[in-house]
Design a protein around this motif. Structure first.
Motif, PDB file in Angstrom:
ATOM      1  N   UNK A   1       0.836  -1.213   0.000  1.00  0.00           N
ATOM      2  CA  UNK A   1       0.000   0.000   0.000  1.00  0.00           C
ATOM      3  C   UNK A   1       0.870   1.262   0.000  1.00  0.00           C
ATOM      4  N   UNK A   2       0.391   2.220  -0.778  1.00  0.00           N
ATOM      5  CA  UNK A   2       1.147   3.477  -0.875  1.00  0.00           C
ATOM      6  C   UNK A   2       0.930   4.319   0.384  1.00  0.00           C
ATOM      7  N   UNK A   3       2.010   4.825   0.925  1.00  0.00           N
ATOM      8  CA  UNK A   3       1.919   5.665   2.130  1.00  0.00           C
ATOM      9  C   UNK A   3       2.276   7.100   1.748  1.00  0.00           C
ATOM     10  N   UNK A   4       1.398   8.021   2.128  1.00  0.00           N
ATOM     11  CA  UNK A   4       1.629   9.430   1.807  1.00  0.00           C
ATOM     12  C   UNK A   4       1.773  10.225   3.103  1.00  0.00           C
ATOM     13  N   UNK A   5       2.792  11.062   3.123  1.00  0.00           N
ATOM     14  CA  UNK A   5       3.015  11.929   4.288  1.00  0.00           C
ATOM     15  C   UNK A   5       2.923  13.382   3.832  1.00  0.00           C
ATOM     16  N   UNK A   6       1.923  14.058   4.352  1.00  0.00           N
ATOM     17  CA  UNK A   6       1.750  15.477   4.012  1.00  0.00           C
ATOM     18  C   UNK A   6       2.385  16.351   5.072  1.00  0.00           C
ATOM     19  N   UNK A   7       3.157  17.341   4.611  1.00  0.00           N
ATOM     20  CA  UNK A   7       3.776  18.289   5.553  1.00  0.00           C
ATOM     21  C   UNK A   7       3.038  19.611   5.433  1.00  0.00           C
ATOM     22  N   UNK A   8       2.428  20.022   6.512  1.00  0.00           N
ATOM     23  CA  UNK A   8       1.716  21.299   6.526  1.00  0.00           C
ATOM     24  C   UNK A   8       2.377  22.231   7.527  1.00  0.00           C
ATOM     25  N   UNK A   9       1.965  23.464   7.499  1.00  0.00           N
ATOM     26  CA  UNK A   9       2.596  24.435   8.409  1.00  0.00           C
ATOM     27  C   UNK A   9       2.164  24.207   9.856  1.00  0.00           C
ATOM     28  N   UNK A  10       1.065  23.467  10.041  1.00  0.00           N
ATOM     29  CA  UNK A  10       0.575  23.263  11.416  1.00  0.00           C
ATOM     30  C   UNK A  10       0.458  21.787  11.820  1.00  0.00           C
ATOM     31  N   UNK A  11       0.770  20.885  10.906  1.00  0.00           N
ATOM     32  CA  UNK A  11       0.618  19.442  11.254  1.00  0.00           C
ATOM     33  C   UNK A  11       1.321  18.531  10.233  1.00  0.00           C
ATOM     34  N   UNK A  12       1.450  17.268  10.638  1.00  0.00           N
ATOM     35  CA  UNK A  12       1.835  16.198   9.702  1.00  0.00           C
ATOM     36  C   UNK A  12       0.588  15.371   9.451  1.00  0.00           C
ATOM     37  N   UNK A  13       0.475  14.836   8.278  1.00  0.00           N
ATOM     38  CA  UNK A  13      -0.670  13.988   7.959  1.00  0.00           C
ATOM     39  C   UNK A  13      -0.186  12.729   7.270  1.00  0.00           C
ATOM     40  N   UNK A  14      -0.532  11.579   7.851  1.00  0.00           N
ATOM     41  CA  UNK A  14      -0.112  10.294   7.275  1.00  0.00           C
ATOM     42  C   UNK A  14      -1.336   9.546   6.759  1.00  0.00           C
ATOM     43  N   UNK A  15      -1.240   9.078   5.531  1.00  0.00           N
ATOM     44  CA  UNK A  15      -2.379   8.377   4.944  1.00  0.00           C
ATOM     45  C   UNK A  15      -1.875   7.106   4.245  1.00  0.00           C
ATOM     46  N   UNK A  16      -2.584   6.033   4.502  1.00  0.00           N
ATOM     47  CA  UNK A  16      -2.237   4.764   3.860  1.00  0.00           C
ATOM     48  C   UNK A  16      -3.305   4.462   2.802  1.00  0.00           C
TER      49      UNK A  16
ATOM     50  N   UNK B   1      -6.014   2.974   0.565  1.00  0.00           N
ATOM     51  CA  UNK B   1      -7.077   2.003   0.823  1.00  0.00           C
ATOM     52  C   UNK B   1      -7.729   2.119   2.185  1.00  0.00           C
ATOM     53  N   UNK B   2      -7.227   3.024   3.008  1.00  0.00           N
ATOM     54  CA  UNK B   2      -7.857   3.226   4.327  1.00  0.00           C
ATOM     55  C   UNK B   2      -8.378   4.660   4.412  1.00  0.00           C
ATOM     56  N   UNK B   3      -9.443   4.811   5.164  1.00  0.00           N
ATOM     57  CA  UNK B   3     -10.044   6.146   5.286  1.00  0.00           C
ATOM     58  C   UNK B   3      -9.411   6.958   6.417  1.00  0.00           C
ATOM     59  N   UNK B   4      -8.778   6.232   7.323  1.00  0.00           N
ATOM     60  CA  UNK B   4      -8.197   6.929   8.478  1.00  0.00           C
ATOM     61  C   UNK B   4      -6.952   7.731   8.081  1.00  0.00           C
ATOM     62  N   UNK B   5      -6.915   8.921   8.607  1.00  0.00           N
ATOM     63  CA  UNK B   5      -5.743   9.774   8.392  1.00  0.00           C
ATOM     64  C   UNK B   5      -5.128  10.066   9.758  1.00  0.00           C
ATOM     65  N   UNK B   6      -3.831   9.772   9.871  1.00  0.00           N
ATOM     66  CA  UNK B   6      -3.141  10.063  11.146  1.00  0.00           C
ATOM     67  C   UNK B   6      -2.693  11.522  11.103  1.00  0.00           C
ATOM     68  N   UNK B   7      -3.201  12.284  12.034  1.00  0.00           N
ATOM     69  CA  UNK B   7      -2.819  13.706  12.082  1.00  0.00           C
ATOM     70  C   UNK B   7      -1.944  13.961  13.304  1.00  0.00           C
ATOM     71  N   UNK B   8      -0.828  14.634  13.065  1.00  0.00           N
ATOM     72  CA  UNK B   8       0.078  14.975  14.177  1.00  0.00           C
ATOM     73  C   UNK B   8       0.222  16.504  14.198  1.00  0.00           C
ATOM     74  N   UNK B   9      -0.596  17.151  15.013  1.00  0.00           N
ATOM     75  CA  UNK B   9      -0.517  18.627  15.027  1.00  0.00           C
ATOM     76  C   UNK B   9       0.743  19.129  15.722  1.00  0.00           C
ATOM     77  N   UNK B  10       1.068  20.387  15.458  1.00  0.00           N
ATOM     78  CA  UNK B  10       2.278  20.959  16.087  1.00  0.00           C
ATOM     79  C   UNK B  10       2.063  21.092  17.589  1.00  0.00           C
ATOM     80  N   UNK B  11       3.147  20.978  18.315  1.00  0.00           N
ATOM     81  CA  UNK B  11       3.115  21.030  19.770  1.00  0.00           C
ATOM     82  C   UNK B  11       3.146  22.502  20.198  1.00  0.00           C
ATOM     83  N   UNK B  12       2.102  22.913  20.906  1.00  0.00           N
ATOM     84  CA  UNK B  12       2.023  24.343  21.268  1.00  0.00           C
ATOM     85  C   UNK B  12       2.325  24.585  22.751  1.00  0.00           C
ATOM     86  N   UNK B  13       2.907  23.592  23.397  1.00  0.00           N
ATOM     87  CA  UNK B  13       3.124  23.725  24.836  1.00  0.00           C
ATOM     88  C   UNK B  13       3.970  24.959  25.197  1.00  0.00           C
TER      89      UNK B  13
END
Lengths: 166, 184
Positions: A69-84, A86-98
């Motif tokens: 399966x193709x894995x796509x990693x999107x780089x955004x200014x406020x998060x990372x987005x991982x998508x595999x 054939x699956x609908x789920x998208x893993x979102x990793x937002x920036x840490x604002x602590x």
């Protein structure tokens, strides 16, 4: 034959000659500064990327195993987005604002390692960076992917198309 | 019979003999230990020296990203170096000024100049043959400042891909510490 007393004393008192070290010193004085200028203090390395190509058709018809399966990693200014694929789920990793806004590379590292465990046969990951993302972020992300068993990085920047309305 | 000696004596007002300080023999400096140190230093430096200065040295005034993974150029590959600063683009080992980033994006003439340079160099590399008789492969080595926006890098990669550079590399500073990369 007997040696005259005066001559005999001269022979015995002669010291061993020391080697002349001045030419060696001269050579060193030239060579050492030259080598110091050439010395590598910081080691540079290289990261290879592959360019995205149009999806190829055809291929072998007698394949037994399904392609990974193709894995796509999107780089955004406020998060990372991982998508595999054939699956609908998208893993979102937002920036840490602590403390101050910064990307959560630790979470990304964990997520990619997990994806590798789930898709062992997949060695490639497609990276789609937002135009405003910094080069440093892009390279850290590529590095994390390669370190977690995705040596083939497909660099696929988003293409903007402009249409003129008549 | 008066016996001559090398020792000058002061017999001015009688009394005991005194050695003349001016004629005292100079003691030689022992530089053997210094030579020992220099020899060790020389061996250490020869071990660490690198002849390929362009791809091994950080371009002046550029902040480069840090990574833990490292790769080598593809077999029989020869790199064409492009340095991208926030305010200028330098091409090749001779650091030929191409223009600023904004000019590069907006001005087609500047883009064409770079494309011509890249094309020329790629052709030259392809024509050369390595020691095993195979043709060399042109590779593009991008050294860019870490504060740059990705849009410039993407733009640049697209331009070089048009010329036929299939092997593209990013230059980084190597570190063994993963925590540094993870921003810990």
């Amino acid at each position: 034959m007997a040696i005259a007393p005066s001559r005999r004393s001269r022979i015995t008192k002669q010291d061993p000659r020391e080697p002349n070290l001045i030419p060696i010193m001269n050579l060193f004085i030239v060579v050492i500064p030259m080598l110091m200028t050439m010395m590598v203090a910081v080691h540079l390395s290289m990261l290879e990327i592959t360019l995205s190509t149009g999806s190829g058709g055809g291929g072998q018809t007698e394949e037994k195993e399904a392609p990974p399966k193709e894995i796509t990693l999107g780089l955004f200014t406020d998060k990372f987005e991982l998508k595999v694929e054939g699956t609908k789920d998208v893993i979102q990793i937002p920036i840490d604002k602590k403390e101050y806004p910064q990307y959560n590379y630790v979470k990304l590292d964990e997520s990619i390692a997990e994806l590798k465990r789930e898709n062992e046969r997949q060695n490639a990951i497609k990276i789609v960076p937002d135009p405003k993302v910094k080069f440093d972020t892009l390279l850290r992300t590529i590095d994390i992917c390669k370190d977690n068993g995705f040596p083939d990085i497909i660099y696929s920047p988003p293409v903007t198309k402009h249409y003129r309305v008549k | 019979m008066i016996r001559r000696t090398n020792v000058s004596v002061n017999r001015g007002r009688g009394g005991p003999f005194k050695r003349n300080p001016e004629k005292r023999k100079m003691k030689e400096l022992n530089i053997t230990s210094l030579i020992d140190i220099l020899t060790i230093l020389l061996v250490f430096m020869i071990k660490n020296v690198s002849m390929d200065a362009t791809s091994r040295m950080i371009p002046q005034g550029m902040e480069m990203p840090t990574t833990i993974t490292r790769e080598k150029l593809v077999e029989s590959g020869q790199a064409v170096v492009v340095k991208i600063y926030p305010n200028k683009i330098l091409y090749g080992r001779e650091n030929i000024m191409v223009g600023t980033l904004k000019e590069f994006v907006k001005d087609e003439e500047i883009r064409n100049t770079l494309v011509n340079y890249l094309k020329m160099e790629a052709d030259q590399i392809s024509k050369t043959v390595n020691s095993e008789g195979a043709n060399n492969i042109p590779c593009l080595l991008i050294q860019a400042d870490k504060t740059l926006d990705c849009k410039y890098i993407s733009y640049f990669i697209r331009t070089s891909a048009r010329v036929g550079f299939a092997n593209i590399y990013f230059s980084t500073i190597h570190s063994e510490n993963k925590e540094e990369v993870l921003n810990l």
